[in-house]
Design a protein around this motif. Structure first.
Motif: not given
Length: 304
Positions: A228-254
């Motif tokens: 829970s703490h990781f999810h909150r900190i990641f979204k606050n600092e990166v601007g998107v949730s971890p899952v959104e970030f992972i999917n976006a990076e995977r689509i970039k690679l695709a």
């Protein structure tokens, strides 16, 4: 992207590391770099703004204020004038060289396009269009891909009116890139996290393990935080949730992988870490507004 057959036939290979072939015109110069053996910490700099775009292979880029990152086919990088690049070539081989184009564009032409954009297509927030004074790494969309492929042909073509053709393509390219910059998924902070921060390490971990299963629970262990703490900190600092970030990076690679017409959709989604084709199709279509197979076919039609 593919290099024109006449380029490979006529160019001189004088160096195995960053062999340079240059085609110069009034408003721009196109440099095609080829590396045929592994190398580290190769330095490169231009005195004009540059769009670099990968054609084949992989580079690892080290730039000011950036985490090191992989530079792959289907991706481009905007660099301001006098920006120093430090480049590694971890996989370059004689039979499988790394190839990249670098397009140096006249600042006079860029200023002309910016002036026209500010007159004809002002931003909704009232701010002026301007050239980025920072590095901008992005995945080519279909329009940018098509323009770069066309420019590769035009610069190497022997045609009496090619200066006119190139000028028009460069103007469109500038507009397309600036519009792409406006639509960035992440803020610049995503790539400028402090190198010693736990989130910086997690971002690097994600990008290096896209082909593996990734979820909040496993990533929270990498970050030494509760889920829970990781999810909150990641979204606050990166601007998107971890899952959104992972999917976006995977689509970039695709997007990069789909530019190879010989890759099957199954091979692409497995290389990108998606567990099923249906989920891959759904995520890809939500990001690109088109299915993966249709996207691949579109790129091939535009190439030829």
């Amino acid at each position: 992207m593919q290099l024109p057959a006449n380029f490979l036939k006529n160019r001189k290979l004088e160096s195995l590391v960053e062999n340079q072939s240059t085609f110069t015109m009034d408003q721009a110069a196109m440099h095609i770099f080829e590396t045929h053996q592994t190398a580290d910490r190769v330095l490169l700099q231009f005195d004009q703004p540059v769009l670099a775009s990968m054609i084949q292979g992989k580079k690892v880029m080290h730039l000011r204020d950036y985490e090191s990152f992989q530079f792959l086919p289907g991706e481009s990088l905007i660099l301001p004038s006098h920006e120093l690049m430090c480049i590694d070539f971890p996989e370059a081989q004689k039979e499988a060289p790394t190839r990249c184009l670098a397009l140096a564009i006249s600042e006079t032409l860029i200023d002309q396009v910016l002036e026209r954009m500010n007159e004809a297509m002002p931003k909704s927030d009232g701010r002026q269009w301007g050239l980025m004074d920072y590095n901008f790494h992005f995945v080519n969309d279909a329009a940018v891909f098509q323009i770069l492929q066309r420019l590769l042909f035009l610069f190497t073509e022997n045609h009496p009116y090619k200066e006119f053709f190139v000028d028009n393509m460069l103007r469109e390219l500038i507009v397309r890139v600036l519009q792409t910059n406006q639509r960035r998924i992440y803020t610049d902070d995503t790539l400028q996290l402090k190198q010693d921060s736990r989130l910086s390490y997690v971002v690097r971990y994600i990008r290096n393990h896209l082909h593996e299963p990734l979820d909040v629970e496993s990533l929270s262990k990498v970050a030494c935080m509760s889920p829970s703490h990781f999810h909150r900190i990641f979204k606050n600092e990166v601007g998107v949730s971890p899952v959104e970030f992972i999917n976006a990076e995977r689509i970039k690679l695709a997007v990069s992988l789909l530019q190879d017409p010989n890759r099957s959709i199954k091979e692409v989604y497995m290389c990108c870490g998606f567990e099923s084709r249906s989920y891959f199709n759904r995520v890809f279509k939500s990001k690109k507004q088109v299915a993966p197979k249709a996207f691949q076919q579109l790129l091939q039609r535009e190439m030829f």
